[in-house]
Motif scaffolding. Structure first.
Motif, short mmCIF file in Angstrom:
data_model
loop_
_atom_site.label_atom_id
_atom_site.label_comp_id
_atom_site.label_asym_id
_atom_site.label_seq_id
_atom_site.Cartn_x
_atom_site.Cartn_y
_atom_site.Cartn_z
N LEU A 18 41.26 11.81 32.05
CA LEU A 18 42.61 12.36 32.22
C LEU A 18 43.02 12.38 33.69
CD1 LEU A 18 45.08 13.98 31.03
CD2 LEU A 18 43.76 16.03 31.59
N LEU A 19 42.17 12.90 34.55
CA LEU A 19 42.51 13.00 35.96
C LEU A 19 42.69 11.63 36.59
CD1 LEU A 19 40.07 15.88 37.01
CD2 LEU A 19 42.56 16.01 36.91
N THR A 20 41.87 10.68 36.21
CA THR A 20 42.01 9.32 36.73
C THR A 20 43.34 8.72 36.32
OG1 THR A 20 39.62 8.96 36.71
CG2 THR A 20 41.02 7.00 36.71
N ALA A 21 43.72 8.93 35.07
CA ALA A 21 44.99 8.38 34.57
C ALA A 21 46.18 9.05 35.22
CB ALA A 21 45.06 8.52 33.05
N VAL A 22 46.15 10.37 35.35
CA VAL A 22 47.28 11.10 35.92
C VAL A 22 47.46 10.75 37.40
CG1 VAL A 22 48.15 13.41 36.50
CG2 VAL A 22 47.14 12.98 34.26
N GLY A 42 55.23 16.74 32.91
CA GLY A 42 54.89 17.91 33.71
C GLY A 42 54.59 19.13 32.87
N HIS A 43 55.33 19.31 31.78
CA HIS A 43 55.04 20.43 30.87
C HIS A 43 53.63 20.31 30.28
CE1 HIS A 43 59.49 20.94 30.84
NE2 HIS A 43 59.22 22.20 30.54
N VAL A 44 53.27 19.10 29.87
CA VAL A 44 51.96 18.88 29.27
C VAL A 44 50.85 19.21 30.26
CG1 VAL A 44 50.41 17.18 28.22
CG2 VAL A 44 52.86 17.13 27.69
N LEU A 45 51.02 18.74 31.49
CA LEU A 45 50.00 19.01 32.51
C LEU A 45 49.91 20.50 32.84
CD1 LEU A 45 50.60 16.01 34.93
CD2 LEU A 45 48.87 16.23 33.13
N ALA A 46 51.05 21.15 32.93
CA ALA A 46 51.05 22.59 33.18
C ALA A 46 50.35 23.34 32.05
CB ALA A 46 52.48 23.09 33.35
N HIS A 47 50.61 22.93 30.82
CA HIS A 47 49.95 23.56 29.68
C HIS A 47 48.44 23.38 29.75
CE1 HIS A 47 48.61 24.60 25.71
NE2 HIS A 47 48.25 23.35 25.48
N LEU A 48 47.99 22.18 30.09
CA LEU A 48 46.55 21.92 30.16
C LEU A 48 45.87 22.81 31.21
CD1 LEU A 48 46.41 18.05 29.76
CD2 LEU A 48 45.16 19.73 28.37
N ASP A 78 55.62 25.96 35.89
CA ASP A 78 54.77 24.98 36.55
C ASP A 78 55.11 23.52 36.22
OD1 ASP A 78 53.37 27.11 37.60
OD2 ASP A 78 51.76 27.05 36.10
N ALA A 79 56.02 23.30 35.30
CA ALA A 79 56.28 21.94 34.81
C ALA A 79 56.86 21.01 35.86
CB ALA A 79 57.20 22.00 33.60
N ASP A 80 57.65 21.52 36.78
CA ASP A 80 58.37 20.66 37.72
C ASP A 80 57.66 20.45 39.05
OD1 ASP A 80 60.43 20.36 35.90
OD2 ASP A 80 61.55 22.08 36.66
N ARG A 81 56.42 20.81 39.14
CA ARG A 81 55.70 20.65 40.40
C ARG A 81 55.41 19.17 40.68
NH1 ARG A 81 50.65 24.38 39.21
NH2 ARG A 81 50.77 23.04 37.36
N PRO A 82 55.28 18.81 41.94
CA PRO A 82 54.95 17.41 42.27
C PRO A 82 53.54 17.06 41.83
CG PRO A 82 54.94 18.77 44.25
CD PRO A 82 55.50 19.62 43.15
N LEU A 83 53.27 15.77 41.79
CA LEU A 83 51.99 15.27 41.28
C LEU A 83 50.80 15.89 42.02
CD1 LEU A 83 50.39 13.29 39.50
CD2 LEU A 83 50.68 11.58 41.31
N GLU A 84 50.87 15.97 43.32
CA GLU A 84 49.74 16.50 44.09
C GLU A 84 49.38 17.91 43.65
OE1 GLU A 84 48.47 17.32 48.77
OE2 GLU A 84 50.32 16.24 48.28
N ASP A 138 49.42 12.77 24.32
CA ASP A 138 50.79 13.28 24.36
C ASP A 138 51.52 12.93 25.65
OD1 ASP A 138 50.49 14.48 21.87
OD2 ASP A 138 49.84 16.40 22.71
N LEU A 139 50.79 12.65 26.72
CA LEU A 139 51.44 12.33 27.99
C LEU A 139 52.27 11.05 27.92
CD1 LEU A 139 48.65 13.18 30.59
CD2 LEU A 139 50.90 14.24 30.43
N ASN A 140 52.01 10.21 26.93
CA ASN A 140 52.80 8.97 26.78
C ASN A 140 52.63 8.06 27.99
OD1 ASN A 140 54.65 7.12 25.71
ND2 ASN A 140 56.45 8.25 26.45
N ILE A 141 51.36 7.84 28.37
CA ILE A 141 51.07 6.98 29.52
C ILE A 141 50.11 5.85 29.14
CG2 ILE A 141 51.57 8.70 31.27
CD1 ILE A 141 48.58 9.30 31.47
N GLY A 142 50.03 5.55 27.84
CA GLY A 142 49.24 4.41 27.41
C GLY A 142 47.92 4.75 26.74
N TYR A 143 47.53 5.99 26.73
CA TYR A 143 46.32 6.44 26.04
C TYR A 143 46.74 6.85 24.64
CZ TYR A 143 41.75 8.85 25.56
OH TYR A 143 40.48 9.25 25.18
N GLU A 144 46.26 6.13 23.63
CA GLU A 144 46.74 6.32 22.27
C GLU A 144 45.67 6.94 21.37
OE1 GLU A 144 49.81 5.82 21.85
OE2 GLU A 144 50.28 4.62 23.62
#
Length: 229
Positions: A18-22, A42-48, A78-84, A138-144
């Motif tokens: 997950l961290l590598t992909a994000v 961002g919502h998904v990451l905040a939830h995690l 927390d959803a709108d925070r930048p990637l870092e 759920d992130l919709n970034i290619g991991y199915e």
């Protein structure tokens, strides 16, 4: 038999994926839609991140969340925070969870989750694994769903099928995977409906994801409607 040591190893591997992909995303990508209605990536990451902290609460005997409203407010905050910041929070919350699991404790004890649900402390690592793996999808970034480890898919099908076992609102249902494996769920008695497809398709239906069972075949009746998770 629950093996929390094995499950913690699986969570480490899933978290690394997950961290590598994000880390390959950018700030703009976090504001785009996830597979979960109404939630951005961002919502998904905040939830995690907040879920990891919530499971620390469970291990330490505190309420998982202060309230349902507080849980939702924290995710929205927390959803709108930048990637870092998202990545740092994911790593830090994961490290807090990991440190808690490494502390001496009675893994056989019963702990309380949300809404009065209880479980063995030994099953909490698997519950965290479910959060990490399914929300990675759920992130919709290619991991199915088809990319999930086979062992995880099997165990999550078993877990969700058991969740609806004995549920009067779900007819007695047999689940038949293309590879010959089978499960059952729903109300007691001989199954009246058989649902068949790939393991990934069965998991999609049980977890309310992807096409939610539209690609499954059935015999003995239509695809049963499942209650929300």
């Amino acid at each position: 038999m629950i093996d929390h040591v094995h499950d913690l190893r699986s969570v480490r591997e899933a978290t690394d994926r997950l961290l590598t992909a994000v880390a390959k995303l950018d700030n703009a990508a976090l504001s785009e839609e996830s597979h979960l209605p109404g939630w951005t990536r961002g919502h998904v990451l905040a939830h995690l991140a907040r879920n990891a902290d919530a499971l620390v609460n469970v291990f330490e005997g505190r309420p998982m969340y202060a309230s349902a409203e507080a849980r939702e407010a924290d995710i929205a905050r927390d959803a709108d925070r930048p990637l870092e910041e998202q990545l740092a929070d994911l790593r830090d919350s994961w490290n807090r969870f990991l440190a808690t699991t490494e502390a001496p404790q009675d893994w056989s004890r019963t702990v309380e989750l949300r809404n009065g649900v209880t479980d063995s402390a030994a099953r909490i690592p698997f519950r965290r694994l479910v959060e990490v793996e399914l929300h990675h999808v759920d992130l919709n970034i290619g991991y199915e769903l088809t990319d999930l480890p086979a062992e995880f898919t099997t165990r999550e099908i078993e877990f969700l099928a058991d969740r609806w076992s004995g549920h009067g609102g779900v007819p007695a249902t047999a689940l038949a995977a293309e590879d010959g494996r089978s499960w059952r769920t729903g109300s007691a008695g001989e199954p009246t409906v058989t649902v068949h497809g790939t393991a990934a398709q069965l998991l999609a239906w049980l977890s309310g994801r992807a096409d939610k069972g539209a690609s499954l075949g059935t015999s003995g009746g239509p695809l049963p409607a499942l209650p929300p998770l």
